[in-house]
Scaffold this active site. Structure first.
Site, PDB file in Angstrom:
ATOM      1  N   SER A  94       0.833  -1.200   0.000  1.00 46.63           N
ATOM      2  CA  SER A  94       0.000   0.000   0.000  1.00 46.63           C
ATOM      3  C   SER A  94       0.875   1.260   0.000  1.00 46.63           C
ATOM      4  O   SER A  94       1.669   1.461  -0.907  1.00 46.63           O
ATOM      5  CB  SER A  94      -0.949  -0.058   1.199  1.00 46.63           C
ATOM      6  OG  SER A  94      -1.962   0.933   1.101  1.00 46.63           O
ATOM      7  N   PHE A  95       0.773   2.102   1.011  1.00 46.56           N
ATOM      8  CA  PHE A  95       1.637   3.280   1.123  1.00 46.56           C
ATOM      9  C   PHE A  95       3.112   2.863   1.046  1.00 46.56           C
ATOM     10  O   PHE A  95       3.928   3.526   0.407  1.00 46.56           O
ATOM     11  CB  PHE A  95       1.351   3.987   2.452  1.00 46.56           C
ATOM     12  CG  PHE A  95       2.226   5.175   2.746  1.00 46.56           C
ATOM     13  CD1 PHE A  95       1.868   6.446   2.323  1.00 46.56           C
ATOM     14  CD2 PHE A  95       3.404   5.031   3.471  1.00 46.56           C
ATOM     15  CE1 PHE A  95       2.675   7.544   2.593  1.00 46.56           C
ATOM     16  CE2 PHE A  95       4.209   6.118   3.757  1.00 46.56           C
ATOM     17  CZ  PHE A  95       3.843   7.389   3.311  1.00 46.56           C
TER      18      PHE A  95
END
Length: 271
Positions: A94-95
């Site tokens: 994700s991030f």
């Protein structure tokens, strides 16, 4: 899980190094803490995993100033150097997948193989479902309240559609510092990897679920199309947290990818 505090420049990072074997750096998603990696670590025997809490998350103090994706990648590179890992394989979730893209681009000697899971290019990516994105901007103190957990299926997709309470097992065990949470929010909304991807010369696996309201599957298709030679694996019915909540499936996919070159070398040696 044993952890230690490592000083990297002006920052102190809570770090865990566990297991033995081929080194594998794990870069966590938005506001997450290193404990969340436990299911995937269990599904990756034979690897020495290196995980850490980014500034302002888990047990790492928040930075006094915002850290861009570039700065986070530089900090990650310096942490690997401080721990004595000149090169390693990297999983970015994700991030953390956005940070991993910048790490591989800016510090290519540090990264051997790259796995990008449930992630995007940052700016220029296809946005997720608006309700999911809006709920992800609530303060960290709300992560375990009833309203947030009831909405988990619409935010994360996958198994949480039928069992929203299961999301509590994969949310940060420690609330991120409000400043750290804000800094990550600023960082992800001010960076794009798009110009760098065609020049990313790393064996790359792009891993995605097809039921991800936050980061739609099309973003993984874009990554796989733009990164030369990248492979794309789609987990059917997998949501945004499929890397963690379906580690029994995603772990072997990652392991097979990371070890494919070894298998190919052994096959050639055998004639």
């Amino acid at each position: 899980m044993e952890t230690e505090e490592i000083g990297v420049g002006a920052h102190k990072l809570r770090v865990s190094v566990q297991g033995s074997g081929r080194p594998l750096l794990l870069i966590m998603g938005f506001a997450g803490s290193l404990e969340l990696w436990s299911p995937l670590q269990a599904a990756l025997p034979g690897y020495q995993t290196i995980s850490f809490d980014a500034p302002g998350t888990g047990g790492s103090p928040a930075s006094p100033w915002p850290l861009s994706i570039n700065a986070l990648a530089r900090l990650t590179d310096r942490l690997c150097a401080a721990l004595g890992f000149p090169s390693l394989d990297v999983v970015g979730y994700s991030f953390g997948g956005i940070v991993a893209q910048q790490l591989a681009s800016a510090y290519p000697e540090r990264v051997e193989r790259l796995v990008l899971a449930s992630t995007s290019t940052g700016l220029g990516s296809l946005p997720g479902v608006s309700a999911a994105l809006r709920l992800m901007t609530v303060p960290p103190s709300s992560y375990r309240n009833g309203r947030f957990l009831k909405a988990a299926g619409g935010i994360f997709g996958g198994v949480f559609r039928d069992d929203p309470k299961a999301a509590s097992r994969h949310l940060p065990t420690r609330d991120p510092h409000l400043r750290g949470w804000l800094h990550q929010l600023i960082a992800v909304n001010s960076y794009s990897s798009l110009p760098r991807l065609p020049f990313l010369d790393k064996r790359t696996l792009v891993l995605s679920g097809d039921d991800d309201p936050l980061v739609p599957l099309m973003n993984s298709r874009i990554l796989a199309r733009l990164i030369p030679g990248a492979e794309l694996e789609i987990v059917r019915g997998g949501g945004h947290m499929m890397l963690l909540e379906r580690a029994d499936e995603t772990g072997p996919l990652i392991k097979n990818f990371l070890e494919a070159d070894i298998a190919e070398a052994e096959h050639r040696a055998a004639g």
